[in-house]
Scaffold this motif. Sequence first.
Motif, PDB file in Angstrom:
ATOM      1  N   PHE A 112       0.815  -1.217   0.000  1.00 44.43           N
ATOM      2  CA  PHE A 112       0.000   0.000   0.000  1.00 44.43           C
ATOM      3  C   PHE A 112       0.848   1.265   0.000  1.00 44.43           C
ATOM      4  N   GLU A 113       1.937   1.249   0.745  1.00 49.31           N
ATOM      5  CA  GLU A 113       2.771   2.447   0.848  1.00 49.31           C
ATOM      6  C   GLU A 113       3.352   2.823  -0.522  1.00 49.31           C
ATOM      7  N   LYS A 114       3.901   1.829  -1.210  1.00 47.45           N
ATOM      8  CA  LYS A 114       4.484   2.075  -2.539  1.00 47.45           C
ATOM      9  C   LYS A 114       3.408   2.492  -3.537  1.00 47.45           C
ATOM     10  N   SER A 115       2.266   1.827  -3.491  1.00 50.53           N
ATOM     11  CA  SER A 115       1.160   2.151  -4.406  1.00 50.53           C
ATOM     12  C   SER A 115       0.648   3.558  -4.157  1.00 50.53           C
ATOM     13  N   GLN A 116       0.478   3.904  -2.888  1.00 50.43           N
ATOM     14  CA  GLN A 116      -0.045   5.229  -2.561  1.00 50.43           C
ATOM     15  C   GLN A 116       0.936   6.325  -2.950  1.00 50.43           C
ATOM     16  N   LYS A 117       2.239   6.059  -2.793  1.00 50.87           N
ATOM     17  CA  LYS A 117       3.256   7.035  -3.225  1.00 50.87           C
ATOM     18  C   LYS A 117       3.128   7.291  -4.726  1.00 50.87           C
ATOM     19  N   TYR A 118       2.926   6.218  -5.478  1.00 53.72           N
ATOM     20  CA  TYR A 118       2.762   6.364  -6.930  1.00 53.72           C
ATOM     21  C   TYR A 118       1.517   7.195  -7.238  1.00 53.72           C
ATOM     22  N   MET A 119       0.393   6.844  -6.599  1.00 54.45           N
ATOM     23  CA  MET A 119      -0.862   7.581  -6.838  1.00 54.45           C
ATOM     24  C   MET A 119      -0.713   9.052  -6.457  1.00 54.45           C
ATOM     25  N   ASP A 120      -0.075   9.313  -5.329  1.00 55.45           N
ATOM     26  CA  ASP A 120       0.120  10.697  -4.876  1.00 55.45           C
ATOM     27  C   ASP A 120       1.004  11.480  -5.844  1.00 55.45           C
ATOM     28  N   LYS A 121       2.073  10.830  -6.294  1.00 54.71           N
ATOM     29  CA  LYS A 121       3.009  11.487  -7.222  1.00 54.71           C
ATOM     30  C   LYS A 121       2.306  11.886  -8.518  1.00 54.71           C
ATOM     31  N   LYS A 122       1.418  11.019  -8.981  1.00 59.81           N
ATOM     32  CA  LYS A 122       0.693  11.276 -10.231  1.00 59.81           C
ATOM     33  C   LYS A 122      -0.599  12.079 -10.018  1.00 59.81           C
ATOM     34  N   LYS A 123      -0.918  12.341  -8.739  1.00 60.52           N
ATOM     35  CA  LYS A 123      -2.145  13.069  -8.379  1.00 60.52           C
ATOM     36  C   LYS A 123      -3.410  12.309  -8.810  1.00 60.52           C
ATOM     37  N   TYR A 124      -3.363  10.990  -8.660  1.00 57.58           N
ATOM     38  CA  TYR A 124      -4.521  10.143  -8.923  1.00 57.58           C
ATOM     39  C   TYR A 124      -5.239   9.884  -7.599  1.00 57.58           C
ATOM     40  N   GLU A 125      -6.559   9.770  -7.659  1.00 57.36           N
ATOM     41  CA  GLU A 125      -7.351   9.453  -6.475  1.00 57.36           C
ATOM     42  C   GLU A 125      -7.862   8.011  -6.522  1.00 57.36           C
ATOM     43  N   LEU A 126      -7.281   7.213  -7.382  1.00 56.17           N
ATOM     44  CA  LEU A 126      -7.740   5.844  -7.582  1.00 56.17           C
ATOM     45  C   LEU A 126      -7.641   5.035  -6.287  1.00 56.17           C
ATOM     46  N   PRO A 127      -8.708   4.301  -5.942  1.00 53.82           N
ATOM     47  CA  PRO A 127      -8.712   3.511  -4.709  1.00 53.82           C
ATOM     48  C   PRO A 127      -7.902   2.220  -4.858  1.00 53.82           C
ATOM     49  N   VAL A 128      -6.883   2.072  -4.008  1.00 55.37           N
ATOM     50  CA  VAL A 128      -5.989   0.915  -4.088  1.00 55.37           C
ATOM     51  C   VAL A 128      -6.437  -0.169  -3.104  1.00 55.37           C
ATOM     52  N   TYR A 129      -6.434  -1.397  -3.588  1.00 56.29           N
ATOM     53  CA  TYR A 129      -6.816  -2.560  -2.785  1.00 56.29           C
ATOM     54  C   TYR A 129      -5.745  -3.637  -2.910  1.00 56.29           C
ATOM     55  N   ALA A 130      -5.821  -4.604  -1.996  1.00 58.74           N
ATOM     56  CA  ALA A 130      -4.970  -5.794  -2.049  1.00 58.74           C
ATOM     57  C   ALA A 130      -5.888  -7.007  -2.054  1.00 58.74           C
ATOM     58  N   VAL A 131      -5.379  -8.121  -2.530  1.00 62.30           N
ATOM     59  CA  VAL A 131      -6.144  -9.369  -2.553  1.00 62.30           C
ATOM     60  C   VAL A 131      -6.341  -9.834  -1.111  1.00 62.30           C
ATOM     61  N   ALA A 132      -7.583 -10.245  -0.773  1.00 60.93           N
ATOM     62  CA  ALA A 132      -7.886 -10.706   0.590  1.00 60.93           C
ATOM     63  C   ALA A 132      -8.549 -12.079   0.599  1.00 60.93           C
ATOM     64  N   SER A 133      -8.475 -12.777  -0.525  1.00 62.60           N
ATOM     65  CA  SER A 133      -9.042 -14.130  -0.613  1.00 62.60           C
ATOM     66  C   SER A 133      -8.396 -14.821  -1.806  1.00 62.60           C
ATOM     67  N   ALA A 134      -8.822 -16.062  -2.041  1.00 61.34           N
ATOM     68  CA  ALA A 134      -8.359 -16.751  -3.255  1.00 61.34           C
ATOM     69  C   ALA A 134      -8.987 -16.059  -4.467  1.00 61.34           C
ATOM     70  N   ILE A 135      -8.220 -15.964  -5.542  1.00 59.50           N
ATOM     71  CA  ILE A 135      -8.707 -15.327  -6.775  1.00 59.50           C
ATOM     72  C   ILE A 135      -8.787 -16.402  -7.857  1.00 59.50           C
ATOM     73  N   PRO A 136      -9.977 -16.625  -8.423  1.00 57.92           N
ATOM     74  CA  PRO A 136     -10.088 -17.636  -9.479  1.00 57.92           C
ATOM     75  C   PRO A 136      -9.336 -17.209 -10.744  1.00 57.92           C
ATOM     76  N   ASP A 137      -8.799 -18.198 -11.450  1.00 53.71           N
ATOM     77  CA  ASP A 137      -8.038 -17.932 -12.681  1.00 53.71           C
ATOM     78  C   ASP A 137      -8.848 -17.175 -13.718  1.00 53.71           C
ATOM     79  N   VAL A 138     -10.145 -17.377 -13.728  1.00 51.02           N
ATOM     80  CA  VAL A 138     -10.974 -16.702 -14.722  1.00 51.02           C
ATOM     81  C   VAL A 138     -10.930 -15.184 -14.514  1.00 51.02           C
TER      82      VAL A 138
END
Length: 197
Positions: A126-152
């Motif tokens: 999150f820290e690295k992602s937020q630094k990137y978003m802040d540097k570019k002045k994006y407000e995009l909401p960043v998330y991380a995976v919190a469960s199994a993700i199906p291949d599809v």
Amino acid sequence: MSKITSVFNKKIITNFLFFTAILVLLFVPSAKAFLIKGLMKIGLFKPAATEKQMDKSINLSSVKFRNSKGVVVDLGSLKGKVVFINFWATWCPPCLAEMPSVNKLYEQFKNNPNVLFLLVDADSDFEKSQKYMDKKKYELPVYAVASAIPDVLFKGSLPTTAVLDTAGDMVYHGEGAANYADKKFIEFIEKLITLKK
């Protein structure tokens, strides 16, 4: 200096510059992202913006993502909303190349309660992602995976983007960079918002 030596030196310099440019494109993510962004501007990398029903037996309702505040979002609880999911990483040149277009799409729909954006950082940093978003002045909401993700939904290729319709069905899936600010893709999202299932 003879004419032959002068031509020979020019060839050496030209070859050196050419190979240096190739190495920069191969090993400097921002340079590669810049090149891909330029290709997007001339009309390449347009996403296929047509509603395509995937296999309805695919159940994405138990797929979860967590934001930096610890809030968990379950795809099953998002029915009634159009969900734009983008798997990306700060070290991925195609991800960085498409991010301005993703941000433009987000800006278009950020105040619409019927559309949700999940920018899923493949590194869960999150820290690295937020630094990137802040540097570019994006407000995009960043998330991380919190469960199994199906291949599809995500096979590991970055960037990968999926769109779920209001019924929770995946209607778009794309791997690789794309220009999500393209007019046809914006119209595609607008159409999905109005199609209540």
